[in-house]
Design an enzyme around this catalytic site. Structure first.
Site, mmCIF file in Angstrom:
data_model
loop_
_atom_site.group_PDB
_atom_site.id
_atom_site.type_symbol
_atom_site.label_atom_id
_atom_site.label_comp_id
_atom_site.label_asym_id
_atom_site.label_seq_id
_atom_site.Cartn_x
_atom_site.Cartn_y
_atom_site.Cartn_z
ATOM 1 N N LYS A 288 2.281 -2.319 101.167
ATOM 2 C CA LYS A 288 2.618 -2.183 99.752
ATOM 3 C C LYS A 288 4.036 -1.627 99.630
ATOM 4 O O LYS A 288 4.378 -0.636 100.263
ATOM 5 C CB LYS A 288 1.620 -1.251 99.061
ATOM 6 C CG LYS A 288 1.683 -1.290 97.546
ATOM 7 C CD LYS A 288 0.514 -0.559 96.904
ATOM 8 C CE LYS A 288 0.559 -0.697 95.390
ATOM 9 N NZ LYS A 288 -0.567 -0.018 94.727
ATOM 10 N N GLU A 377 -15.900 0.966 87.232
ATOM 11 C CA GLU A 377 -16.106 1.730 85.999
ATOM 12 C C GLU A 377 -17.575 1.926 85.661
ATOM 13 O O GLU A 377 -17.989 3.007 85.217
ATOM 14 C CB GLU A 377 -15.387 1.030 84.835
ATOM 15 C CG GLU A 377 -13.875 1.079 84.913
ATOM 16 C CD GLU A 377 -13.270 0.006 85.808
ATOM 17 O OE1 GLU A 377 -12.047 -0.008 85.990
ATOM 18 O OE2 GLU A 377 -14.048 -0.836 86.333
ATOM 19 N N ARG A 405 -15.964 -2.509 80.680
ATOM 20 C CA ARG A 405 -16.803 -3.018 81.762
ATOM 21 C C ARG A 405 -17.981 -2.099 82.053
ATOM 22 O O ARG A 405 -18.821 -2.416 82.884
ATOM 23 C CB ARG A 405 -15.940 -3.209 83.013
ATOM 24 C CG ARG A 405 -14.812 -4.195 82.779
ATOM 25 C CD ARG A 405 -14.156 -4.640 84.043
ATOM 26 N NE ARG A 405 -13.325 -3.612 84.651
ATOM 27 C CZ ARG A 405 -12.534 -3.824 85.690
ATOM 28 N NH1 ARG A 405 -12.505 -5.004 86.252
ATOM 29 N NH2 ARG A 405 -11.793 -2.869 86.187
#
Length: 644
Positions: A288, A377, A405
């Site tokens: 990353k 979530e 969600r």
């Protein structure tokens, strides 16, 4: 794009078809130029940097090997798709990324045929790609389908649902797991590379396929036996490489892990497995922030670093030493730690956003009492419910748009039992440049019908502290606090906390002509609007006085206050930072109807359409939620009062 002389190849690549004209040996230079273009542009036009840098080689390899847009590439989370945008006809427009009327912050089919699916939220790529692969089979089309999912998104339940279905549904899709060393251990040793070379070799796979076909013809192999052999092969590979992976027991061919930042090797592997039958998974290790030292060294900060100096890597801030109001998230983080120090029952829960919501403040001080559950979530809410059921006091912090969600979890695993827990909805309302997938538009509308919930929104930082203090007191049940992205208005906010009476609003300003009802920090904008309206009226020789009420609580709504307002004023204006359908304005209308009032109501909020991306101030103006627009609504109501 910067100096055109620095881009030998990129300036000639308008679409992937142009990329495919190049030799494989030229692709590393293309990657260098693409990475440089992303860094230079994001230095002056902020966006999501580190994720896109990490997948430059993968992006180039995919568009080089696959016949896009006929073949489908489904990205998971658009943070990593900037290189994809540049290579697919949007290089000259990339400078407008995330700006009002510019290109969208995340891939969306409305913008380009190369954007195969909307990907603002994590974990949906495998399910969507599987649907496309099945559609290709049923439509008898030869297109290939690839899902690119990051390891963070792999923690989402939908990803596992998709993989489970992919293992039992006829398809030839390829799942690429972009593992940037966050959650899956890196393999070691030479055997891993040997097996990768063997299992992706075209001759090996051709022989393997022909043998399996013969065994099917002779009746010695069927689907059940084939799946058993596949699981056995994966187990042998795991034994030899001394590495286990999540896909061992699934009927999915597993390849890797390999270096996802080696574009030439990626092209070789993708070409080798492209035409294989059945579902496949290629596991890549990527870095990353690859290619930009500051981003490599601190990927969290450089996920979305804001403006920065390209040469030095120094982030640019506008802080001149003048005291400024804090961000709401920082008030939350510091207040949570204060409360936790006094209340040993308090725990923190976040789905992969400890820094984004400032729960890292408590995490650093009390790591054993803060839980980062990954991008999950629904689990975050139910996990919090389990702790609440057995006596803890969870503060579960989830961005408003992501809380969507967890809707069933809120109802079934919290509200039905009236569990004592706090759901903190950060990024509520208009968030700005991240656009429609990230605006916290719907929480008031979708939470208001649920029984046993208390729903509140602070006007300022001090209210946030007091609401947090109130919510953790015994007997408050499931308590929702929503607040926006960015800073508030108060510098002197760190005061002694006190309990707020649940369901009680307040009058901020008295007036005789029109009443403005607000909830949350948008009330600050409404206060400005009232001042503007009264000044404009005075300049025209017509004095008006406008009352301003801060509802503070959406549920239970302050009925005593509403009776007072309905009896006194002929016109009410409601202002909320959320959709007007089903929100606070709707609650006011329902109250007035239920009690027989004929008061006229003008509702101001987000419209019944997806709000685009741009700055918060631009979008408020677009929605008629800025001070000038609210002032115009007040003056219009006042003119109607005069006519009456």
């Amino acid at each position: 794009m910067g100096n055109i002389e620095d881009y030998k190849y990129l300036t000639h690549i308008d679409y992937p078809a142009d990329l495919r004209k190049l030799k494989v040996e030229q692709l590393p230079q293309v990657c260098d130029e693409l990475r440089k273009d992303i860094i230079e542009e994001l230095a002056v036009n902020p966006g999501h940097l580190a994720s896109s840098l990490g997948v430059v080689e993968l992006t180039v390899a995919l568009h080089y090997v696959y016949d896009t847009p006929y073949d489908r590439i489904v990205w998971d989370v658009g943070h990593q798709a900037y290189g994809h945008k540049i290579l697919t006809g949007r290089r000259d427009k990339f400078c407008t990324n995330r700006k009002l009327n510019g290109i969208k912050p995340f891939p969306h089919p409305d913008e380009s045929e190369y954007d195969t699916f909307c990907c603002g939220h994590a974990s949906n790529s495998i399910s969507a790609a599987l649907g496309m692969a099945v559609a290709a089979n049923l439509n008898k089309e030869a297109r290939k389908v690839v899902a690119v999912i990051g390891d963070g998104a792999m923690s989402g339940g939908l990803a596992f649902e998709g993989i489970n279905n992919a293992a039992s549904t006829p398809n030839d899709m390829l799942i690429i797991l972009n593992d940037n060393n966050m959650s899956i251990d890196r393999s070691v040793g030479g055997m891993r590379q040997y097996l990768l070379q063997l299992t992706t070799n075209s001759t090996y796979n051709s022989i393997r396929f022909k043998i399996s076909q013969k065994l099917f013809q002779w009746g010695l192999l069927d689907d059940k036996k084939r799946k058993g052999i596949l699981r056995f092969n994966n187990s042998v590979k795991s034994l030899l490489t001394r590495q286990q992976n999540l896909f061992e027991g699934m009927d999915i061919r597993y390849f890797g892990p390999t270096d996802g930042n080696d574009v030439i090797e990626l092209v070789r592997i993708l070409r080798s497995i492209k035409d294989m039958k059945g579902p496949k998974l290629l596991h890549l290790h990527t870095k990353k922030g690859k290619g930009y030292a500051p981003a490599e060294q601190d990927a969290t900060v450089w996920h979305a670093p804001g403006k920065f100096d390209y040469e030095s890597g120094e982030r640019i801030t506008s802080n001149d030493g003048t005291p400024r109001p804090p961000k709401f998230q920082d008030v939350f983080g510091e207040t949570l730690l204060e409360l936790a120090q006094k209340n040993p029952r308090i725990v923190g829960v976040t789905p992969a956003m400890p820094t984004g919501c400032s729960m890292n403040i408590m995490m650093n001080a009390m790591p054993h009492r803060v839980f980062d559950v990954g991008i999950a979530e629904g689990h975050a809410v139910t996990f919090s419910g389990g702790m609440a059921k057995d006596g803890l006091m969870p503060f579960c912090n989830i961005y408003s748009s992501f809380m969507q969600r967890a809707y069933d979890n809120i109802i079934h695993d919290a509200a039905t039992m009236s569990l004592n827990m706090v759901l903190c909805l950060d990024r509520a309302g208009i968030v700005g440049e991240d656009g429609p997938t990230h605006h916290g538009a719907y929480d008031m509308a979708y939470l208001r019908p649920i029984p046993n919930l208390t729903i509140a929104s602070p006007l300022n930082e001090r209210d946030l502290r007091n609401l947090m203090y109130t919510a953790q007191l015994p007997g408050k049940g499931t308590f929702v606090i929503r607040y926006p992205r960015g800073s508030g208005t108060m510098i002197d906010w760190h005061t002694e906390m006190e309990e707020i009476p649940v369901g009680r609003g307040r009058k901020l300003k008295d007036g005789n002509d029109t009443a403005v009802l607000t909830i949350g920090p948008i009330g600050v904008e409404a206060s400005k609007a009232i001042a503007i309206a009264e000044m404009k009226a005075a300049n025209e020789g017509h004095n008006i006085s406008v009352a301003h009420y801060d509802m503070l609580f959406l549920k239970p709504i302050d009925e005593h206050l509403l009776h007072e307002v309905a009896k006194r004023y002929e016109h009410i204006i409601t202002v909320e930072d959320g959709v007007i359908n089903g929100g606070m304005g709707s609650a006011v209308l329902e109250f007035l109807s239920d009690h027989g009032y004929d008061t006229k109501v003008k509702r101001i909020g987000m419209p019944d359409s997806f709000v685009t991306h741009g700055t918060v101030s631009q979008l408020r103006k677009l929605c008629g939620m800025d001070a000038e627009s609210i002032a115009d609504a007040i003056l219009k109501a006042d003119s109607l009062n005069t006519l009456c």
